[in-house]
Scaffold this motif. Structure first.
Motif, short mmCIF file in Angstrom:
data_model
loop_
_atom_site.label_atom_id
_atom_site.label_comp_id
_atom_site.label_asym_id
_atom_site.label_seq_id
_atom_site.Cartn_x
_atom_site.Cartn_y
_atom_site.Cartn_z
N ASP A 13 -127.23 25.43 -17.36
CA ASP A 13 -127.77 25.12 -18.68
C ASP A 13 -127.84 23.62 -18.96
OD1 ASP A 13 -128.34 27.68 -19.46
OD2 ASP A 13 -126.93 27.73 -21.14
N HIS A 14 -126.84 22.89 -18.52
CA HIS A 14 -126.77 21.48 -18.88
C HIS A 14 -127.92 20.69 -18.26
CE1 HIS A 14 -122.90 22.26 -20.65
NE2 HIS A 14 -122.53 22.88 -19.54
N VAL A 15 -128.38 21.09 -17.10
CA VAL A 15 -129.50 20.41 -16.45
C VAL A 15 -130.81 20.81 -17.10
CG1 VAL A 15 -130.68 20.05 -14.26
CG2 VAL A 15 -128.21 20.37 -14.28
N LEU A 16 -131.05 22.11 -17.25
CA LEU A 16 -132.33 22.58 -17.75
C LEU A 16 -132.54 22.25 -19.23
CD1 LEU A 16 -132.47 25.96 -15.85
CD2 LEU A 16 -134.15 24.11 -15.67
N ILE A 17 -131.51 22.41 -20.04
CA ILE A 17 -131.66 22.14 -21.47
C ILE A 17 -131.93 20.66 -21.70
CG2 ILE A 17 -130.41 22.08 -23.66
CD1 ILE A 17 -129.04 24.71 -22.75
N GLU A 18 -131.19 19.80 -21.02
CA GLU A 18 -131.41 18.36 -21.20
C GLU A 18 -132.82 17.97 -20.77
OE1 GLU A 18 -129.31 14.11 -19.98
OE2 GLU A 18 -128.18 15.98 -19.86
N GLY A 19 -133.31 18.59 -19.70
CA GLY A 19 -134.67 18.29 -19.25
C GLY A 19 -135.72 18.73 -20.26
N LEU A 20 -135.53 19.91 -20.85
CA LEU A 20 -136.48 20.40 -21.85
C LEU A 20 -136.47 19.52 -23.09
CD1 LEU A 20 -135.78 24.24 -21.53
CD2 LEU A 20 -137.93 23.08 -20.96
N VAL A 21 -135.29 19.11 -23.52
CA VAL A 21 -135.19 18.25 -24.70
C VAL A 21 -135.90 16.92 -24.44
CG1 VAL A 21 -133.58 16.93 -26.14
CG2 VAL A 21 -133.11 19.33 -25.61
N ALA A 22 -135.82 16.42 -23.22
CA ALA A 22 -136.49 15.17 -22.88
C ALA A 22 -138.01 15.28 -23.01
CB ALA A 22 -136.12 14.74 -21.46
N LEU A 23 -138.53 16.51 -22.90
CA LEU A 23 -139.97 16.73 -23.10
C LEU A 23 -140.34 16.75 -24.58
CD1 LEU A 23 -141.07 19.54 -20.60
CD2 LEU A 23 -141.38 17.07 -20.40
N GLY A 24 -139.35 16.83 -25.46
CA GLY A 24 -139.62 16.94 -26.88
C GLY A 24 -139.39 18.32 -27.45
N ILE A 25 -138.84 19.24 -26.63
CA ILE A 25 -138.54 20.59 -27.11
C ILE A 25 -137.30 20.52 -27.99
CG2 ILE A 25 -138.00 22.96 -26.42
CD1 ILE A 25 -140.76 21.98 -25.53
N PRO A 26 -137.32 21.11 -29.20
CA PRO A 26 -136.12 21.09 -30.05
C PRO A 26 -134.92 21.71 -29.34
CG PRO A 26 -138.04 21.86 -31.28
CD PRO A 26 -138.47 21.76 -29.84
N LEU A 27 -133.74 21.18 -29.60
CA LEU A 27 -132.54 21.58 -28.88
C LEU A 27 -132.30 23.08 -28.98
CD1 LEU A 27 -129.98 20.95 -27.28
CD2 LEU A 27 -128.86 20.35 -29.45
N GLU A 28 -132.43 23.65 -30.19
CA GLU A 28 -132.14 25.07 -30.36
C GLU A 28 -133.13 25.94 -29.58
OE1 GLU A 28 -134.71 23.78 -33.85
OE2 GLU A 28 -133.01 22.99 -32.70
N VAL A 29 -134.37 25.48 -29.42
CA VAL A 29 -135.36 26.22 -28.62
C VAL A 29 -135.05 26.06 -27.14
CG1 VAL A 29 -137.81 26.42 -28.03
CG2 VAL A 29 -137.13 25.98 -30.41
N ALA A 30 -134.71 24.84 -26.73
CA ALA A 30 -134.37 24.60 -25.33
C ALA A 30 -133.19 25.46 -24.89
CB ALA A 30 -134.05 23.12 -25.11
N ARG A 31 -132.22 25.65 -25.78
CA ARG A 31 -131.06 26.49 -25.44
C ARG A 31 -131.45 27.95 -25.28
NH1 ARG A 31 -127.33 23.80 -30.10
NH2 ARG A 31 -126.27 22.18 -28.86
N ASP A 32 -132.62 28.33 -25.78
CA ASP A 32 -133.04 29.73 -25.76
C ASP A 32 -134.03 30.00 -24.62
OD1 ASP A 32 -132.75 32.28 -26.86
OD2 ASP A 32 -134.59 32.09 -28.04
N HIS A 33 -134.09 29.12 -23.63
CA HIS A 33 -135.04 29.31 -22.53
C HIS A 33 -134.61 30.49 -21.64
CE1 HIS A 33 -131.89 27.07 -20.32
NE2 HIS A 33 -132.35 27.70 -19.26
N CYS A 34 -135.56 30.94 -20.86
CA CYS A 34 -135.26 31.95 -19.84
C CYS A 34 -136.07 31.61 -18.60
CB CYS A 34 -135.57 33.36 -20.35
SG CYS A 34 -137.32 33.65 -20.66
N MET A 35 -136.13 32.53 -17.65
CA MET A 35 -136.91 32.32 -16.44
C MET A 35 -137.97 33.41 -16.32
SD MET A 35 -133.62 31.38 -16.11
CE MET A 35 -133.09 29.67 -16.21
N VAL A 36 -139.12 33.05 -15.74
CA VAL A 36 -140.14 34.02 -15.38
C VAL A 36 -140.38 33.92 -13.88
CG1 VAL A 36 -141.29 34.00 -17.62
CG2 VAL A 36 -142.03 32.40 -15.85
#
Length: 698
Positions: free
Chosen positions: A328-351
């Motif tokens: 989580d710490h790698v993927l969430i931080e990467g998503l936030v760097a794109l501008g994704i809100p933190l609470e949304v980034a924490r709710d990611h999944c995989m396809v």
């Protein structure tokens, strides 16, 4: 207390597995039903035509309901052993031609590798979403927006009818219990775990009716949790009943014969540990059912419970290859760097296999392959054409970087051109739009600005270890130790090392190799990850979506290798490239600890597609309680050192070799291949060989 099924999940699994094996020989009836709608409504607005074609499939497909099944909705409803008497072969061929000419989206254009907004579907039900869509039609929208919304309404009503059709069929079979569930979810939000799972699976079946591939179930342990807790608290179900339902769902996934990603664990949007009883039940279902198609992905973070570490291992060591583990710490931080809100980034999944997705909030995923070693060889040829006193390792690296940068830009432009050939006006997607935030509120198609966030396209940077090992060899042997003349090396590469075997052995054996905790080569791999990721992120799609890098290859490292000549790491022309983000086959000689230190060296935060790192073990290394503790050391190291992804094969090399020699004895042997698992004996021989080449640590 109520019984959830009249047949065991084992019986259902046998039936769905048999169908999976036979499906390739069946006739696809979906084009016939779609063409009926095209012929009747072809002059209407395109979203309406596509919606009515979707409805035609759901309304006409003969329903397959196994006696005693706990969950209904089957891919077999859309396929037939042979054409029905009322349709001749000539009529079928004509329908197929009309369907093909009408066209449709494909993977690159944003079609499969997606998932619905299941939390909203379960919270509102089909009727609630339908009511929102109908209300939105009466608000201030353009005619084009109203057409989009009308198309969404058509698909939602078709889904509701699909549920009721199943209810009627169940009732005719004497299954009043299941009919009642289906009647309820045809309009209202589910009230029980059984109803919730049935609704989720009907939506998945509707995706199958469209020919979508590798669609995910998302964070199933999160959105099903309220229903599970309510059932347990009320006494409607026991824990065993819930496990049985999940096993039935996994058995249904087996029928699809494709990757269906299921995500568990991780953090909640509020930043708390999300692990719960359903997380453990999903692991148990995976361990029991052993289908390679329920592609379980387990998210980890610093505070993941010790019990969760252990439960994941207990599943992995069965040999099924699941779950793959994600940080989580790698993927969430990467998503936030794109501008994704933190609470949304924490709710990611995989396809799909390992691809990162903002569930129900963005367009379908797509990716493509980038054959990195080709550009290294081009750079080496360019350096060879320069004066000898101008040659250096830094000069080679600059030439390589220039070529990679230019090639990624061209690659991104090619993807943009492909997507532009599928405009939303001609290729709308009303069903997925209806189930994605906030297409209804905006009155727009998912591929026309309807989704809250734009989509991502992953560029898979193949051959990480091939490139790192090759650059390390050139730097050490040519420019530092001066044991090899650059021109002689180029001559040997051109000859595919024929007549240069001593040199081939030298470049293969003397320089350091990625995967052994040697900084001078691991740092090259880290540089390539960082550089290529940064190059990808410089480019955007027309809708503002991101090009992101991946360190993955699926099994295309084999086919890509055929296009690459001999490389300075000792690899011969045409041989497979290194596997995804893993060390090159068999060169990780210093054991699993060194392996982990090497793969922890790159910073994978900007690699938002995901990476694939395969670890293979002889099973005796993790036997007994000591094995549990030993494996927990790996998962804790993984989290602590911010490795993005790891996945594991626990089937020993001797067993795999015997399975290759005697496939009739190993029909149900499941192995981790790349970002997915598969039945080993059904894989092509070259893929089996690829798995066998990986070093099994012992």
């Amino acid at each position: 207390m109520t019984s959830v099924a009249e047949v065991s999940w084992q019986q259902l699994f046998e039936q769905t597995s048999q169908f999976n094996r036979q499906a390739a020989g069946l006739v696809d009836m979906r084009p016939c039903w779609r063409v009926q709608a095209y012929r009747r409504h072809g002059q209407e607005a395109e979203p309406i035509v596509r919606a009515k074609a979707f409805a035609s499939v759901l309304d006409n497909a003969p329903l397959t309901i196994e006696a005693g099944a706990a969950i209904v909705g089957s891919k077999s409803s859309f396929l037939a052993a042979q054409l029905p008497d009322e349709i001749s072969q000539a009529e079928y061929d004509l329908a197929l031609k009309e369907h093909t000419e009408r066209g449709g989206r494909n993977f690159w254009a944003g079609w499969d590798h997606t998932l619905a907004d299941y939390p909203t579907i379960l919270n509102e039900g089909i009727g609630g979403i339908l009511a929102r869509a109908e209300q939105s039609m009466y608000e201030q929208h353009s005619s084009w927006q109203r057409e989009n919304l009308a198309a969404m309404v058509i698909t939602l009503r078709a889904l509701s009818r699909f549920a009721r059709r199943h209810a009627d069929e169940c009732r005719s079979m004497g299954r009043e219990d299941l009919a009642t569930i289906l009647d309820a979810i045809s309009e209202h939000r589910p009230q029980t775990l059984h109803q919730a799972i049935q609704l989720v699976w009907l939506v998945q079946t509707a995706f199958v009716s469209q020919g979508r591939y590798a669609n995910a179930l998302g964070r199933i342990d999160q959105y099903l949790l309220p229903f599970y807790q309510a059932d347990i608290d009320s006494g409607r179900l026991t824990r065993q009943d819930a496990l049985d339902l999940l096993c039935h769902l996994w058995a249904r996934v087996e029928e699809l014969g494709e990757v269906t990603n299921i995500c568990i664990g991780g953090l909640t949007p509020a930043g708390l540990d999300a692990t719960n009883e359903l997380s453990y039940l999903c692991l148990e279902a995976t361990r029991l059912v052993q289908t390679p198609h329920a592609n379980l992905s387990a998210r980890f973070h610093d505070d993941s419970p010790e019990q969760y570490h252990r439960a994941c291992f207990e599943c992995i060591r069965t040999g099924v290859g699941f779950p793959a583990i994600f940080n989580d710490h790698v993927l969430i931080e990467g998503l936030v760097a794109l501008g994704i809100p933190l609470e949304v980034a924490r709710d990611h999944c995989m396809v799909g296999c390992i691809e990162t997705m903002l569930a129900g909030r963005q367009g379908a995923w797509s990716d493509s392959r980038f054959n990195t070693p080709l550009y290294l060889l081009e750079a080496m040829h360019q350096l060879a054409a320069e004066p000898a006193d101008n040659r250096s390792y830094d000069r080679l690296l600059d030439l390589f970087a220039e070529r990679v940068s230019k090639a990624i830009a061209e690659h991104a432009e090619g993807v943009r051109d492909h997507i532009a050939a599928y405009p939303a006006a001609r290729f709308p997607d009303p069903f997925l739009s209806a189930l994605t935030q906030d297409c209804i509120g905006r009155g727009r198609d998912i591929n026309d600005g309807g989704a809250i966030f734009p989509r991502m396209h992953g560029i898979a940077i193949m051959g990480l270890a091939t490139v790192a090992d090759s650059l390390a060899a050139v730097r050490k042997l040519v420019f530092e130790e001066k044991l090899v003349d650059y021109d002689n090396l180029m001559t040997a590469l051109a000859a595919d090392y024929d007549g240069h075997e001593p040199l081939r052995r030298l470049v293969e054996q003397r320089p350091p190799k990625y995967g052994n905790d040697v900084a001078e080569v691991d740092d090259i791999a880290a540089w390539l990850v960082e550089f290529s990721s940064r190059q990808c992120l410089q480019h955007r799609m027309a809708d503002g979506g991101w090009f992101v890098s991946a360190m993955a290859a699926n099994v295309q490292n084999i086919s890509a290798g055929r296009d690459v000549g001999a490389t300075p790491d000792g690899r011969r022309a045409g041989e497979p490239l290194s596997d995804a983000a893993s060390p090159f086959f068999g060169r990780d000689r210093n054991g699993p600890t060194a392996f982990l230190h090497s793969v922890a060296r790159p910073d994978y935060r900007p690699v938002l597609t995901g990476s694939v790192v395969n670890m293979k073990f002889e099973p005796q290394l993790f036997a007994g309680e000591a094995g549990v503790e030993r494996f927990a050391a790996i998962t804790h190291f993984f989290v602590r050192n911010r490795i993005q992804e790891l996945q594991f094969n626990f089937t020993g090399s001797a067993t795999l070799a015997d399975a290759q020699a005697h496939p009739e004895r190993y029909g149900n042997l499941v192995v981790r291949v790349s970002g997915f698992s598969a039945y080993f004996t059904r894989l092509e021989r070259e893929v089996q060989d690829d798995i066998l080449r990986r070093r099994a640590h012992s």
